[in-house]
Design an enzyme around this catalytic site. Structure first.
Site, PDB file in Angstrom:
ATOM      1  N   GLU A 156       0.849  -1.202   0.000  1.00 52.01           N
ATOM      2  CA  GLU A 156       0.000   0.000   0.000  1.00 52.01           C
ATOM      3  C   GLU A 156       0.880   1.247   0.000  1.00 52.01           C
ATOM      4  O   GLU A 156       2.099   1.160   0.262  1.00 52.01           O
ATOM      5  CB  GLU A 156      -0.939  -0.018   1.223  1.00 52.01           C
ATOM      6  CG  GLU A 156      -2.060  -1.053   1.064  1.00 52.01           C
ATOM      7  CD  GLU A 156      -2.996  -1.148   2.250  1.00 52.01           C
ATOM      8  OE1 GLU A 156      -2.781  -0.452   3.252  1.00 52.01           O
ATOM      9  OE2 GLU A 156      -3.949  -1.943   2.161  1.00 52.01           O
ATOM     10  N   HIS A 281      -9.384   9.534   2.625  1.00 50.28           N
ATOM     11  CA  HIS A 281      -8.942   8.428   1.765  1.00 50.28           C
ATOM     12  C   HIS A 281      -9.137   8.869   0.319  1.00 50.28           C
ATOM     13  O   HIS A 281     -10.197   9.411  -0.021  1.00 50.28           O
ATOM     14  CB  HIS A 281      -9.758   7.165   2.052  1.00 50.28           C
ATOM     15  CG  HIS A 281      -9.136   5.922   1.494  1.00 50.28           C
ATOM     16  ND1 HIS A 281      -9.077   5.665   0.140  1.00 50.28           N
ATOM     17  CD2 HIS A 281      -8.529   4.875   2.104  1.00 50.28           C
ATOM     18  CE1 HIS A 281      -8.459   4.507  -0.049  1.00 50.28           C
ATOM     19  NE2 HIS A 281      -8.118   4.004   1.118  1.00 50.28           N
ATOM     20  N   ARG A 327      -0.970   8.878   1.477  1.00 50.79           N
ATOM     21  CA  ARG A 327      -2.385   9.139   1.228  1.00 50.79           C
ATOM     22  C   ARG A 327      -2.758  10.624   1.156  1.00 50.79           C
ATOM     23  O   ARG A 327      -3.594  11.029   0.365  1.00 50.79           O
ATOM     24  CB  ARG A 327      -3.140   8.502   2.378  1.00 50.79           C
ATOM     25  CG  ARG A 327      -4.435   7.974   2.011  1.00 50.79           C
ATOM     26  CD  ARG A 327      -4.960   7.189   3.165  1.00 50.79           C
ATOM     27  NE  ARG A 327      -4.769   5.767   2.968  1.00 50.79           N
ATOM     28  CZ  ARG A 327      -5.191   4.858   3.819  1.00 50.79           C
ATOM     29  NH1 ARG A 327      -5.797   5.224   4.923  1.00 50.79           N
ATOM     30  NH2 ARG A 327      -5.016   3.591   3.569  1.00 50.79           N
ATOM     31  N   HIS A 388     -11.855   9.674   6.255  1.00 48.47           N
ATOM     32  CA  HIS A 388     -11.605   8.246   6.467  1.00 48.47           C
ATOM     33  C   HIS A 388     -11.143   7.896   7.884  1.00 48.47           C
ATOM     34  O   HIS A 388     -11.606   6.932   8.473  1.00 48.47           O
ATOM     35  CB  HIS A 388     -10.550   7.805   5.454  1.00 48.47           C
ATOM     36  CG  HIS A 388     -10.206   6.359   5.498  1.00 48.47           C
ATOM     37  ND1 HIS A 388     -11.136   5.366   5.247  1.00 48.47           N
ATOM     38  CD2 HIS A 388      -9.023   5.708   5.768  1.00 48.47           C
ATOM     39  CE1 HIS A 388     -10.550   4.178   5.337  1.00 48.47           C
ATOM     40  NE2 HIS A 388      -9.280   4.364   5.666  1.00 48.47           N
ATOM     41  N   ARG A 423      -1.474   9.194   9.059  1.00 49.99           N
ATOM     42  CA  ARG A 423      -1.339   7.751   9.325  1.00 49.99           C
ATOM     43  C   ARG A 423      -0.874   6.995   8.080  1.00 49.99           C
ATOM     44  O   ARG A 423      -1.387   7.207   6.979  1.00 49.99           O
ATOM     45  CB  ARG A 423      -2.679   7.183   9.767  1.00 49.99           C
ATOM     46  CG  ARG A 423      -2.671   5.679   9.953  1.00 49.99           C
ATOM     47  CD  ARG A 423      -4.001   5.201  10.468  1.00 49.99           C
ATOM     48  NE  ARG A 423      -5.039   5.335   9.467  1.00 49.99           N
ATOM     49  CZ  ARG A 423      -5.492   4.341   8.709  1.00 49.99           C
ATOM     50  NH1 ARG A 423      -4.983   3.133   8.824  1.00 49.99           N
ATOM     51  NH2 ARG A 423      -6.448   4.541   7.838  1.00 49.99           N
TER      52      ARG A 423
HETATM   53  P1  FAD Z   1     -14.463   0.609  15.437  1.00 46.27           P
HETATM   54  O1  FAD Z   1     -14.088  -0.627  14.757  1.00 46.27           O
HETATM   55  O2  FAD Z   1     -15.058   1.681  14.619  1.00 46.27           O
HETATM   56  O3  FAD Z   1     -15.491   0.235  16.590  1.00 46.27           O
HETATM   57  C1  FAD Z   1     -16.112   1.250  17.346  1.00 46.27           C
HETATM   58  C2  FAD Z   1     -17.192   0.613  18.181  1.00 46.27           C
HETATM   59  O4  FAD Z   1     -17.687   1.554  19.125  1.00 46.27           O
HETATM   60  C3  FAD Z   1     -18.409   0.174  17.382  1.00 46.27           C
HETATM   61  O5  FAD Z   1     -18.808  -1.072  17.897  1.00 46.27           O
HETATM   62  C4  FAD Z   1     -19.457   1.227  17.703  1.00 46.27           C
HETATM   63  O6  FAD Z   1     -20.784   0.787  17.594  1.00 46.27           O
HETATM   64  C5  FAD Z   1     -19.092   1.522  19.132  1.00 46.27           C
HETATM   65  N1  FAD Z   1     -19.563   2.821  19.642  1.00 46.27           N
HETATM   66  C6  FAD Z   1     -19.268   4.056  19.175  1.00 46.27           C
HETATM   67  N2  FAD Z   1     -19.850   4.987  19.944  1.00 46.27           N
HETATM   68  C7  FAD Z   1     -20.513   4.331  20.916  1.00 46.27           C
HETATM   69  C8  FAD Z   1     -21.323   4.731  21.996  1.00 46.27           C
HETATM   70  N3  FAD Z   1     -21.603   6.020  22.251  1.00 46.27           N
HETATM   71  N4  FAD Z   1     -21.863   3.782  22.794  1.00 46.27           N
HETATM   72  C9  FAD Z   1     -21.647   2.468  22.560  1.00 46.27           C
HETATM   73  N5  FAD Z   1     -20.893   2.032  21.532  1.00 46.27           N
HETATM   74  C10 FAD Z   1     -20.329   2.944  20.732  1.00 46.27           C
HETATM   75  N6  FAD Z   1      -7.321   0.379   8.899  1.00 46.27           N
HETATM   76  C11 FAD Z   1      -6.311  -0.481   8.670  1.00 46.27           C
HETATM   77  O7  FAD Z   1      -5.351  -0.540   9.444  1.00 46.27           O
HETATM   78  N7  FAD Z   1      -6.356  -1.292   7.583  1.00 46.27           N
HETATM   79  C12 FAD Z   1      -7.392  -1.271   6.701  1.00 46.27           C
HETATM   80  O8  FAD Z   1      -7.402  -2.042   5.749  1.00 46.27           O
HETATM   81  C13 FAD Z   1      -8.458  -0.374   6.917  1.00 46.27           C
HETATM   82  N8  FAD Z   1      -9.492  -0.290   6.050  1.00 46.27           N
HETATM   83  C14 FAD Z   1     -10.545   0.519   6.352  1.00 46.27           C
HETATM   84  C15 FAD Z   1     -11.660   0.536   5.519  1.00 46.27           C
HETATM   85  C16 FAD Z   1     -12.765   1.299   5.846  1.00 46.27           C
HETATM   86  C17 FAD Z   1     -13.966   1.304   4.956  1.00 46.27           C
HETATM   87  C18 FAD Z   1     -12.761   2.076   7.032  1.00 46.27           C
HETATM   88  C19 FAD Z   1     -13.954   2.907   7.415  1.00 46.27           C
HETATM   89  C20 FAD Z   1     -11.643   2.088   7.837  1.00 46.27           C
HETATM   90  C21 FAD Z   1     -10.532   1.318   7.520  1.00 46.27           C
HETATM   91  N9  FAD Z   1      -9.407   1.291   8.338  1.00 46.27           N
HETATM   92  C22 FAD Z   1      -8.386   0.436   8.072  1.00 46.27           C
HETATM   93  C23 FAD Z   1      -9.418   1.991   9.615  1.00 46.27           C
HETATM   94  C24 FAD Z   1      -9.778   0.966  10.717  1.00 46.27           C
HETATM   95  O9  FAD Z   1     -10.746   0.073  10.210  1.00 46.27           O
HETATM   96  C25 FAD Z   1     -10.330   1.630  11.958  1.00 46.27           C
HETATM   97  O10 FAD Z   1      -9.500   2.678  12.349  1.00 46.27           O
HETATM   98  C26 FAD Z   1     -10.395   0.602  13.082  1.00 46.27           C
HETATM   99  O11 FAD Z   1     -11.174  -0.502  12.679  1.00 46.27           O
HETATM  100  C27 FAD Z   1     -10.966   1.234  14.325  1.00 46.27           C
HETATM  101  O12 FAD Z   1     -11.176   0.216  15.268  1.00 46.27           O
HETATM  102  P2  FAD Z   1     -11.833   0.606  16.661  1.00 46.27           P
HETATM  103  O13 FAD Z   1     -11.999  -0.655  17.404  1.00 46.27           O
HETATM  104  O14 FAD Z   1     -11.080   1.699  17.272  1.00 46.27           O
HETATM  105  O15 FAD Z   1     -13.266   1.226  16.256  1.00 46.27           O
HETATM  106  C1  SIN Z   2      -7.521   0.655   2.445  1.00 49.04           C
HETATM  107  O1  SIN Z   2      -7.742  -0.534   2.343  1.00 49.04           O
HETATM  108  O2  SIN Z   2      -7.223   1.414   1.512  1.00 49.04           O
HETATM  109  C2  SIN Z   2      -7.631   1.270   3.793  1.00 49.04           C
HETATM  110  C3  SIN Z   2      -6.417   0.972   4.522  1.00 49.04           C
HETATM  111  C4  SIN Z   2      -6.323   1.869   5.713  1.00 49.04           C
HETATM  112  O3  SIN Z   2      -7.173   2.709   5.963  1.00 49.04           O
HETATM  113  O4  SIN Z   2      -5.319   1.734   6.414  1.00 49.04           O
END
Ligand code: FAD
Ligand code: SIN
Length: 573
Positions: A156, A281, A327, A388, A423
């Site tokens: 990437e 993104h 990015r 993103h 990032r």
């Molecule tokens: P999340 O996975 O977003 O989980 C947050 C949780 O908190 C959810 O369950 C939500 O319901 C809950 N929540 C929020 N507010 C409240 C509240 N008030 N009360 C109760 N529950 C609540 N990163 C990478 O490293 N590699 C990738 O390939 C990648 N691809 C991505 C693709 C997409 C489409 C997106 C959107 C992001 C991507 N990212 C990627 C970024 C990465 O996915 C996220 O930064 C990461 O998953 C965040 O994890 P988290 O556990 O912090 O939050």
């Molecule tokens: C992607 O798959 O392009 C997202 C990866 C990331 O957000 O780190």
């Protein structure tokens, strides 16, 4: 004076500084009389985890070795940014790769603001975290079917080597499901779905005649689907609430990404850092019916080219690494080309690669695009940049501890110093795994050594609030915040645009707070209040940084300045 205050005094303070509908007090008389009126459900737990993405679930699995864990999550447990992650998890696993190279790539992307200690820790812990996931049963793509030891590594932008561990283009789904399966069987973990955390329960003390300082957090209030507010009282509270992409009208993020944890922590008095660094993104699908579908950067890693409407390639004119530039550079290049041409989108073309390879490596993207009438094996994909990932968040130390005792923040909600001003792709899932691991270790120690007594529970009061008959106020303000944030605090900023955004958010915030006080809470109202708070934090941080660095680009200060070689830290006064 220390402890929970008497009703009236704290009431005044709360109205003045942190408008919210509860009173942090306990007077036995009042409690008893209110308890008769209010349906109050109370839970006691060692660890309260708010959020069920990769960060919250990983923490829960490890913390459950030493205590009981309650996870509250505002939709179905799997609904998270994690579930939609495509590209994968960055980790040094190839023999030709090295920790030094991954560290250097992370520091380069971070544009001078990364915390080197954290970068080294996260990068070096990567391989162990990947192996733990494999042991849990997560199936990553391998070069040889069934041989998990020989992982297929993707490439990437910003990475010098192939180091992205993935499960084709549905990595997040595979990881989230693996973690949920492990939680499902666990006797010490209870998951509460459709519970939205409202605010943290902060134990305060006076530090002067007109100010209070929050010392400790002992859990949170949560609203369920029946409009009942529950009290979760806990020794350790963990914010794993994810990001805040919904602050912008165009985003890759799912609906849950409303920055709730960051807003709650801010209201509780925690330090918040680096909110000006919102990552856009470069490539989200541009289609009227596709709400927020990401086209993974891994496509560019496999040779996809960015083109204008007339098929002209443009990335080489913007950066020597062309499509594989970091990015922020690719997103700004697209923004520049769109403003110049007046077109609505650019195109990402992988159709020169073998059709069989495309379908096998990117099955999810192939099928989703086909649903929208685009055959990616034959034609370019219309794409636009979208909000993103928030690099800033709740400021933590290397164990995920926030500036308030007993309150941890992990995952996207946190600002650990790993990402600095930008990032590196696929470092987010990695960070969440590593920080959840450290936070669980630290929190377990804290649980053992800390006070074993939970404080008395404060009461949730509605104080005459009525059900709203004007829900239009919520949808109007929701659209307005997200639109002006996109137009004024987006990929390219200026002093004038920031000033305009500041004026609007001040007005909207007071309108939203008024509404919050007058009407009974709903999850829509809570999320609106949180996106407004997060918008204000982004504007405030962007206004303070008089330079352009990483993801923050202000045309009035186009260069970097040594004076701003530091984090932007804010705390409510
Ligand atoms: P999340 O996975 O977003 O989980 C947050 C949780 O908190 C959810 O369950 C939500 O319901 C809950 N929540 C929020 N507010 C409240 C509240 N008030 N009360 C109760 N529950 C609540 N990163 C990478 O490293 N590699 C990738 O390939 C990648 N691809 C991505 C693709 C997409 C489409 C997106 C959107 C992001 C991507 N990212 C990627 C970024 C990465 O996915 C996220 O930064 C990461 O998953 C965040 O994890 P988290 O556990 O912090 O939050
Ligand atoms: C992607 O798959 O392009 C997202 C990866 C990331 O957000 O780190």
């Amino acid at each position: 004076m220390e402890g929970f205050f008497n009703f009236k005094k704290i009431d005044n303070f709360r109205v003045l500084f942190y408008p919210c509908k509860y009173t942090v007090h306990i007077s036995v008389e009042v409690t008893i009389s209110l308890k008769k009126e209010v349906k109050l459900l109370e839970y006691k737990t060692d660890f309260l985890v708010i959020g069920s993405g990769i960060a919250g679930l990983s923490f829960a699995i490890k913390a459950a070795r030493t205590g009981n864990v309650a996870i509250i999550t505002k939709r179905m447990a799997r609904e998270s940014a994690t579930y939609y992650a495509q590209g994968g998890i960055a980790s040094v696993l190839a023999p030709e790769d090295s920790f030094e190279s991954h560290i250097d790539d992370t520091l380069n992307a971070g544009a001078g603001l990364c915390n080197k200690k954290i970068v080294k820790k996260v990068v070096r812990s990567g391989p162990a975290m990947i192996h733990e996931l494999i042991e849990l049963g997560v199936q990553f793509s391998s070069n040889l079917e069934g041989h998990t030891e020989e992982l297929n590594l993707g490439r990437e932008g910003g990475h010098s080597e192939r180091r992205i561990v993935h499960a084709k283009d549905i990595t997040g789904r595979a990881v989230e499901q693996g973690l949920l399966d492990a939680i499902d069987k666990h006797p010490n973990i209870t998951v509460y779905e459709d519970f939205i955390a409202v605010d943290l329960f902060a134990h305060s003390k006076f530090v002067g005649p007109t100010s209070i300082e929050n010392e400790e957090v002992w859990g949170a209030y949560a609203l369920d689907k029946t409009d009942t507010v529950h009290t979760f009282l806990s020794h350790i509270t963990v914010l794993a609430t994810g990001g805040a992409g919904k602050v912008y009208i165009y985003t890759s993020n799912p609906d849950i990404a409303t920055g709730d944890g960051i807003a709650m922590a801010y209201r509780a008095g925690a330090e918040i850092a680096n909110m000006e660094f919102m990552q856009f993104h470069p490539t989200c699908l541009y289609h009227p019916e596709a709400k927020n579908f990401l086209i993974t950067e891994a496509l560019r890693g496999e040779g996809a080219l960015l083109k204008l409407k007339d098929s002209t390639e443009f990335m080489r004119a913007h950066h020597k690494k062309a499509e594989l530039a970091p990015r922020d550079i690719v997103a700004r290049a697209i923004d520049f080309e769109l403003k110049k041409s007046g077109d609505e989108c650019v195109y990402l073309d992988i159709s020169h690669r073998d059709a069989g390879f495309i379908k096998d490596r990117f099955p999810n993207i192939y099928n989703r695009c086909l649903d929208y009438g685009v055959d990616i094996t034959k034609e370019p994909i219309p794409v636009v940049p979208a909000a993103h990932y928030i690099c800033g968040g709740i400021k933590t130390d290397e164990c995920g501890r926030s500036s308030i005792k007993r309150l941890y923040a992990i995952g996207e909600a946190a600002s650990t110093g790993l990402h600095g001003a930008n990032r590196l792709a696929s470092n987010s899932l990695l960070e969440a795994l590593v920080m959840a691991d450290s936070a669980a270790e630290s929190a377990a120690k804290e649980l053992k050594t800390g006070s074993s007594k939970l404080p008395v529970i404060p009461i949730w009061e509605t104080r005459g609030a009525v059900t709203s008959d004007e829900a239009v106020v919520i949808s109007q303000n929701w659209d307005e915040v997200r639109r002006f944030m996109w137009n004024y605090v987006g990929i390219v900023r200026s002093n004038k645009r920031l000033e305009r955004a500041r004026r609007r958010i001040t007005l909207l915030e007071s309108e939203i707070n008024e509404y919050y006080w007058d009407f009974k809470i709903t999850s829509d109202l809570l999320e609106l209040r949180n996106i407004a708070t997060v918008a204000k934090l982004i504007i405030t941080c962007a206004e303070t940084r008089h330079e352009s660095r990483g993801l923050h680009y202000n045309i009035d200060y186009p260069g970097r300045s040594e004076e701003f070689l530091h984090d932007t830290v804010i705390k409510p006064t």
